[in-house]
Design a protein around this motif. Sequence first.
Motif, PDB file in Angstrom:
ATOM      1  N   TRP A  43       6.965  -5.065 -11.279  1.00 13.07           N
ATOM      2  CA  TRP A  43       8.245  -4.556 -10.824  1.00 13.07           C
ATOM      3  C   TRP A  43       9.044  -3.974 -11.977  1.00 13.07           C
ATOM      4  N   SER A  86       6.568   0.267  -9.619  1.00 17.87           N
ATOM      5  CA  SER A  86       5.163   0.240  -9.180  1.00 17.87           C
ATOM      6  C   SER A  86       4.265   0.763 -10.297  1.00 17.87           C
ATOM      7  N   GLU A  87       3.005   0.455 -10.193  1.00 16.45           N
ATOM      8  CA  GLU A  87       2.027   0.945 -11.192  1.00 16.45           C
ATOM      9  C   GLU A  87       1.430   2.265 -10.713  1.00 16.45           C
ATOM     10  N   HIS A  88       0.908   2.276  -9.499  1.00 15.34           N
ATOM     11  CA  HIS A  88       0.435   3.553  -8.952  1.00 15.34           C
ATOM     12  C   HIS A  88       1.640   4.378  -8.498  1.00 15.34           C
ATOM     13  N   TYR A 138       7.516   3.345  -6.510  1.00 17.49           N
ATOM     14  CA  TYR A 138       8.163   2.337  -5.676  1.00 17.49           C
ATOM     15  C   TYR A 138       8.806   1.281  -6.569  1.00 17.49           C
ATOM     16  N   GLU A 167       4.964  -3.421  -6.872  1.00 17.30           N
ATOM     17  CA  GLU A 167       3.600  -3.343  -6.333  1.00 17.30           C
ATOM     18  C   GLU A 167       3.022  -4.756  -6.329  1.00 17.30           C
ATOM     19  N   HIS A 188      -0.279  -7.068  -5.913  1.00 21.50           N
ATOM     20  CA  HIS A 188      -1.735  -6.999  -6.092  1.00 21.50           C
ATOM     21  C   HIS A 188      -2.387  -8.288  -5.641  1.00 21.50           C
ATOM     22  N   ALA A 236      -3.748  -3.377  -3.108  1.00 20.57           N
ATOM     23  CA  ALA A 236      -2.397  -3.121  -3.627  1.00 20.57           C
ATOM     24  C   ALA A 236      -1.472  -2.691  -2.504  1.00 20.57           C
ATOM     25  N   PHE A 293       2.597  -1.428  -1.882  1.00 17.62           N
ATOM     26  CA  PHE A 293       3.849  -1.019  -2.513  1.00 17.62           C
ATOM     27  C   PHE A 293       5.035  -1.783  -1.911  1.00 17.62           C
ATOM     28  N   ILE A 329      -5.634   0.755  -2.006  1.00 20.78           N
ATOM     29  CA  ILE A 329      -4.174   0.893  -2.076  1.00 20.78           C
ATOM     30  C   ILE A 329      -3.644   1.273  -0.699  1.00 20.78           C
ATOM     31  N   PRO A 333       4.119   1.072   2.597  1.00 25.46           N
ATOM     32  CA  PRO A 333       4.759   0.034   1.788  1.00 25.46           C
ATOM     33  C   PRO A 333       5.313  -1.078   2.679  1.00 25.46           C
ATOM     34  N   TRP A 377       4.923  -3.142 -15.721  1.00 28.38           N
ATOM     35  CA  TRP A 377       4.018  -2.150 -15.112  1.00 28.38           C
ATOM     36  C   TRP A 377       3.463  -1.238 -16.212  1.00 28.38           C
TER      37      TRP A 377
END
Length: 261
Positions: free
Chosen positions: A97, A105-107, A114, A117, A119, A144, A146, A211, A215, A245
Amino acid sequence: NYYPWGYDSDNGPDQWHKNYPTAKGRHQSPIEINNKEVHYDSSLLPWFASYDPGAAKTILNNGKTCRVVFDDSFDRSVLRGGPLPGVFRLRQLHFHWGSSDDHGSEHVVNGVRYAGELHMLHWNPKYSNYLDARRRTDGVAVLAIFLQVGETPKPEMKRILEEINAIKTKGKEAPFPNFDPSILFPKSHDYWTYHGSFTTPPCEECVTWIILREPIIVSSDQMAKLRSLSKNAENEPDHPLVDNWRPTQPRYFRMVSASFL
Ligand SMILES: Clc1ccc(Cc2nnn[n-]2)cc1
Ligand SMILES: [Zn+2]
Protein backbone atom coordinates in the motif's frame (compact mmCIF):
# COMPACT_ATOMS: atom_id res chain seq x y z
CA ASN A 1 28.23 -5.33 6.76
CA TYR A 2 24.72 -6.65 6.19
CA TYR A 3 22.17 -3.89 5.55
CA PRO A 4 18.63 -5.14 5.12
CA TRP A 5 16.77 -4.27 1.95
CA GLY A 6 13.72 -2.03 2.27
CA TYR A 7 11.83 0.71 0.47
CA ASP A 8 13.90 3.74 1.51
CA SER A 9 16.31 5.64 -0.75
CA ASP A 10 19.41 3.90 0.64
CA ASN A 11 18.04 0.32 0.63
CA GLY A 12 15.13 0.54 -1.81
CA PRO A 13 14.22 -1.10 -5.16
CA ASP A 14 17.00 0.67 -7.13
CA GLN A 15 19.64 -0.79 -4.76
CA TRP A 16 18.31 -4.35 -4.43
CA HIS A 17 20.31 -5.70 -7.41
CA LYS A 18 23.59 -5.11 -5.51
CA ASN A 19 22.81 -7.95 -3.09
CA TYR A 20 20.18 -9.70 -5.24
CA PRO A 21 21.32 -9.73 -8.90
CA THR A 22 18.09 -11.44 -10.03
CA ALA A 23 16.38 -8.10 -9.38
CA LYS A 24 17.79 -7.01 -12.76
CA GLY A 25 16.44 -10.09 -14.56
CA ARG A 26 14.24 -10.29 -17.65
CA HIS A 27 11.15 -11.65 -15.86
CA GLN A 28 10.69 -9.21 -13.00
CA SER A 29 7.48 -8.03 -11.31
CA PRO A 30 5.45 -5.90 -11.04
CA ILE A 31 4.78 -4.63 -14.56
CA GLU A 32 2.45 -2.21 -16.35
CA ILE A 33 -0.61 -3.92 -17.85
CA ASN A 34 -1.74 -1.98 -20.93
CA ASN A 35 -4.82 -3.08 -22.89
CA LYS A 36 -3.12 -2.53 -26.25
CA GLU A 37 -0.42 -5.05 -25.38
CA VAL A 38 -2.64 -7.68 -23.70
CA HIS A 39 -3.53 -10.83 -25.67
CA TYR A 40 -6.99 -12.38 -25.12
CA ASP A 41 -6.47 -16.15 -24.73
CA SER A 42 -9.75 -18.05 -25.20
CA SER A 43 -8.05 -21.26 -24.05
CA LEU A 44 -7.45 -19.88 -20.54
CA LEU A 45 -9.52 -21.82 -17.97
CA PRO A 46 -11.38 -20.30 -15.02
CA TRP A 47 -9.50 -20.48 -11.72
CA PHE A 48 -10.95 -21.96 -8.53
CA ALA A 49 -9.99 -21.53 -4.88
CA SER A 50 -10.88 -24.25 -2.38
CA TYR A 51 -9.80 -22.78 0.93
CA ASP A 52 -10.33 -24.36 4.36
CA PRO A 53 -11.03 -21.59 6.93
CA GLY A 54 -9.42 -23.84 9.53
CA ALA A 55 -6.07 -23.46 7.76
CA ALA A 56 -5.73 -19.82 8.86
CA LYS A 57 -3.22 -19.53 11.70
CA THR A 58 -1.80 -16.11 12.57
CA ILE A 59 -1.53 -12.48 11.44
CA LEU A 60 1.87 -10.84 11.62
CA ASN A 61 3.65 -7.52 11.10
CA ASN A 62 7.07 -8.42 9.67
CA GLY A 63 8.12 -4.79 9.36
CA LYS A 64 7.49 -4.87 5.61
CA THR A 65 3.83 -5.82 5.38
CA CYS A 66 0.85 -7.27 7.22
CA ARG A 67 0.78 -11.01 6.54
CA VAL A 68 -1.71 -13.80 7.34
CA VAL A 69 -0.18 -17.28 7.32
CA PHE A 70 -1.96 -20.58 6.64
CA ASP A 71 -1.21 -24.25 7.31
CA ASP A 72 0.37 -25.48 4.07
CA SER A 73 1.56 -28.89 5.38
CA PHE A 74 -0.87 -30.63 2.97
CA ASP A 75 -3.32 -29.76 0.16
CA ARG A 76 -5.69 -28.09 2.59
CA SER A 77 -6.30 -24.68 0.96
CA VAL A 78 -5.59 -24.74 -2.76
CA LEU A 79 -5.86 -22.67 -5.92
CA ARG A 80 -6.27 -24.48 -9.26
CA GLY A 81 -7.33 -23.96 -12.87
CA GLY A 82 -6.64 -20.74 -14.75
CA PRO A 83 -3.08 -20.91 -16.14
CA LEU A 84 -1.96 -23.34 -13.44
CA PRO A 85 -0.77 -26.90 -14.27
CA GLY A 86 -2.26 -28.33 -11.05
CA VAL A 87 -3.18 -27.38 -7.49
CA PHE A 88 -1.09 -24.81 -5.65
CA ARG A 89 -1.13 -24.57 -1.83
CA LEU A 90 -2.08 -21.30 -0.12
CA ARG A 91 0.79 -20.29 2.18
CA GLN A 92 0.13 -16.65 3.08
CA LEU A 93 -1.53 -13.42 2.07
CA HIS A 94 -0.20 -9.90 2.49
CA PHE A 95 -0.67 -6.36 1.28
CA HIS A 96 1.19 -3.55 -0.50
CA TRP A 97 0.00 0.00 0.00
CA GLY A 98 0.95 3.69 -0.36
CA SER A 99 1.27 6.73 1.87
CA SER A 100 -1.96 8.15 0.37
CA ASP A 101 -5.01 6.81 -1.47
CA ASP A 102 -3.72 7.80 -4.94
CA HIS A 103 -0.99 5.13 -5.09
CA GLY A 104 0.22 1.93 -3.44
CA SER A 105 -0.45 -0.94 -5.84
CA GLU A 106 2.46 -2.76 -7.44
CA HIS A 107 0.92 -3.57 -10.80
CA VAL A 108 -0.38 -0.60 -12.81
CA VAL A 109 -3.34 -1.01 -15.22
CA ASN A 110 -3.53 1.37 -18.20
CA GLY A 111 -1.70 3.97 -16.12
CA VAL A 112 -3.98 3.48 -13.10
CA ARG A 113 -2.31 2.98 -9.72
CA TYR A 114 -4.66 1.61 -7.05
CA ALA A 115 -4.44 2.41 -3.34
CA GLY A 116 -3.14 -1.06 -2.62
CA GLU A 117 -2.76 -4.64 -3.75
CA LEU A 118 -3.61 -7.87 -1.91
CA HIS A 119 -1.41 -10.89 -2.73
CA MET A 120 -2.41 -14.48 -1.98
CA LEU A 121 0.76 -16.52 -2.31
CA HIS A 122 0.58 -20.22 -3.27
CA TRP A 123 3.26 -22.82 -4.06
CA ASN A 124 3.43 -25.92 -6.26
CA PRO A 125 3.35 -29.09 -4.11
CA LYS A 126 5.10 -31.08 -6.85
CA TYR A 127 8.21 -29.61 -5.15
CA SER A 128 9.24 -30.90 -1.74
CA ASN A 129 8.77 -27.59 0.07
CA TYR A 130 8.16 -23.85 -0.35
CA LEU A 131 11.88 -22.96 -0.45
CA ASP A 132 12.44 -25.51 -3.23
CA ALA A 133 9.38 -24.20 -5.09
CA ARG A 134 10.84 -20.67 -5.00
CA ARG A 135 13.77 -21.93 -7.09
CA ARG A 136 11.46 -23.20 -9.88
CA THR A 137 9.87 -21.22 -12.72
CA ASP A 138 6.54 -22.98 -12.05
CA GLY A 139 6.98 -22.98 -8.30
CA VAL A 140 4.76 -20.14 -7.09
CA ALA A 141 1.38 -18.60 -8.02
CA VAL A 142 0.25 -15.23 -6.68
CA LEU A 143 -3.40 -14.20 -6.94
CA ALA A 144 -3.43 -10.39 -6.88
CA ILE A 145 -6.47 -8.22 -6.09
CA PHE A 146 -6.40 -4.43 -6.36
CA LEU A 147 -7.70 -2.33 -3.46
CA GLN A 148 -9.72 0.68 -4.60
CA VAL A 149 -10.90 3.37 -2.20
CA GLY A 150 -14.65 3.91 -2.35
CA GLU A 151 -17.76 4.74 -0.35
CA THR A 152 -19.14 1.21 0.04
CA PRO A 153 -16.23 -0.83 1.46
CA LYS A 154 -16.27 -4.62 1.33
CA PRO A 155 -17.36 -5.72 4.85
CA GLU A 156 -15.16 -8.84 4.66
CA MET A 157 -12.03 -6.63 4.91
CA LYS A 158 -13.08 -5.62 8.42
CA ARG A 159 -11.83 -8.81 10.10
CA ILE A 160 -8.23 -8.29 8.89
CA LEU A 161 -8.21 -4.57 9.66
CA GLU A 162 -9.61 -5.10 13.16
CA GLU A 163 -6.59 -7.26 13.95
CA ILE A 164 -4.17 -4.47 12.94
CA ASN A 165 -4.32 -3.01 16.47
CA ALA A 166 -2.78 -6.22 17.81
CA ILE A 167 0.20 -6.14 15.42
CA LYS A 168 1.18 -2.44 15.39
CA THR A 169 4.93 -2.98 15.43
CA LYS A 170 7.45 -5.24 13.70
CA GLY A 171 7.54 -8.78 15.06
CA LYS A 172 4.06 -8.63 16.60
CA GLU A 173 1.90 -11.64 15.82
CA ALA A 174 -1.67 -12.55 16.81
CA PRO A 175 -3.82 -15.65 16.36
CA PHE A 176 -5.99 -15.40 13.27
CA PRO A 177 -8.22 -18.52 13.27
CA ASN A 178 -11.16 -19.45 11.05
CA PHE A 179 -10.61 -17.23 8.07
CA ASP A 180 -11.48 -18.08 4.45
CA PRO A 181 -9.71 -15.49 2.25
CA SER A 182 -11.99 -16.28 -0.69
CA ILE A 183 -14.56 -14.00 0.97
CA LEU A 184 -12.30 -11.16 -0.23
CA PHE A 185 -12.74 -12.05 -3.92
CA PRO A 186 -14.61 -9.57 -6.14
CA LYS A 187 -17.67 -10.72 -8.15
CA SER A 188 -15.81 -11.17 -11.45
CA HIS A 189 -13.07 -13.81 -11.79
CA ASP A 190 -11.74 -12.15 -14.97
CA TYR A 191 -7.94 -12.05 -14.83
CA TRP A 192 -4.68 -11.23 -16.54
CA THR A 193 -1.78 -13.65 -16.28
CA TYR A 194 1.94 -13.47 -17.03
CA HIS A 195 5.18 -14.97 -15.77
CA GLY A 196 7.19 -12.90 -13.32
CA SER A 197 8.89 -12.73 -9.98
CA PHE A 198 8.65 -12.01 -6.30
CA THR A 199 8.41 -8.23 -5.92
CA THR A 200 10.80 -8.30 -2.96
CA PRO A 201 14.35 -9.65 -2.69
CA PRO A 202 15.61 -12.18 -3.68
CA CYS A 203 13.11 -11.45 -6.52
CA GLU A 204 13.13 -15.05 -7.76
CA GLU A 205 11.53 -15.48 -11.20
CA CYS A 206 9.23 -18.27 -10.07
CA VAL A 207 5.79 -16.62 -10.08
CA THR A 208 2.75 -17.27 -12.27
CA TRP A 209 0.76 -14.08 -11.69
CA ILE A 210 -3.04 -14.16 -11.73
CA ILE A 211 -4.23 -10.54 -11.46
CA LEU A 212 -7.97 -9.93 -11.05
CA ARG A 213 -9.43 -7.23 -13.25
CA GLU A 214 -12.09 -6.17 -10.70
CA PRO A 215 -10.73 -4.34 -7.63
CA ILE A 216 -12.29 -4.74 -4.18
CA ILE A 217 -13.53 -1.58 -2.51
CA VAL A 218 -12.03 -0.49 0.78
CA SER A 219 -12.67 2.72 2.70
CA SER A 220 -10.16 5.50 3.12
CA ASP A 221 -10.30 4.78 6.86
CA GLN A 222 -9.38 1.14 6.19
CA MET A 223 -6.36 2.25 4.13
CA ALA A 224 -5.43 4.62 6.98
CA LYS A 225 -5.61 1.60 9.29
CA LEU A 226 -3.00 -0.22 7.18
CA ARG A 227 -0.86 2.94 7.25
CA SER A 228 -1.06 2.97 11.07
CA LEU A 229 1.27 -0.04 11.12
CA SER A 230 4.87 0.66 12.03
CA LYS A 231 7.94 -0.85 10.36
CA ASN A 232 9.93 -0.58 13.60
CA ALA A 233 9.80 -2.82 16.68
CA GLU A 234 7.95 -1.66 19.82
CA ASN A 235 10.92 -0.07 21.60
CA GLU A 236 12.33 1.73 18.52
CA PRO A 237 11.63 5.20 17.04
CA ASP A 238 8.34 5.13 15.14
CA HIS A 239 8.41 4.88 11.34
CA PRO A 240 5.08 4.34 9.59
CA LEU A 241 4.87 1.24 7.40
CA VAL A 242 3.81 2.82 4.10
CA ASP A 243 4.88 2.65 0.43
CA ASN A 244 5.94 -1.00 0.58
CA TRP A 245 5.47 -1.38 -3.20
CA ARG A 246 8.04 -1.97 -5.92
CA PRO A 247 7.90 0.24 -9.04
CA THR A 248 6.96 -1.45 -12.33
CA GLN A 249 9.77 -3.32 -14.11
CA PRO A 250 10.51 -3.73 -17.85
CA ARG A 251 8.23 -6.28 -19.53
CA TYR A 252 10.85 -7.23 -22.19
CA PHE A 253 9.53 -10.08 -24.34
CA ARG A 254 6.72 -11.27 -22.07
CA MET A 255 3.11 -11.75 -23.12
CA VAL A 256 0.33 -10.69 -20.78
CA SER A 257 -2.73 -12.87 -21.45
CA ALA A 258 -6.31 -11.98 -20.56
CA SER A 259 -9.06 -14.45 -19.71
CA PHE A 260 -11.66 -11.96 -20.98
CA LEU A 261 -12.36 -10.00 -24.14
CL1 LIG B 1 5.07 -11.43 3.34
C1 LIG B 1 5.59 -10.98 1.76
C2 LIG B 1 5.97 -11.95 0.84
C3 LIG B 1 6.35 -11.58 -0.45
C4 LIG B 1 6.37 -10.23 -0.77
C5 LIG B 1 6.78 -9.81 -2.12
C6 LIG B 1 5.88 -10.35 -3.13
N1 LIG B 1 6.28 -11.08 -4.16
N2 LIG B 1 5.19 -11.38 -4.85
N3 LIG B 1 4.15 -10.86 -4.24
N4 LIG B 1 4.57 -10.20 -3.15
C7 LIG B 1 6.01 -9.25 0.14
C8 LIG B 1 5.62 -9.64 1.42
ZN1 LIG C 1 3.20 -9.08 -2.51
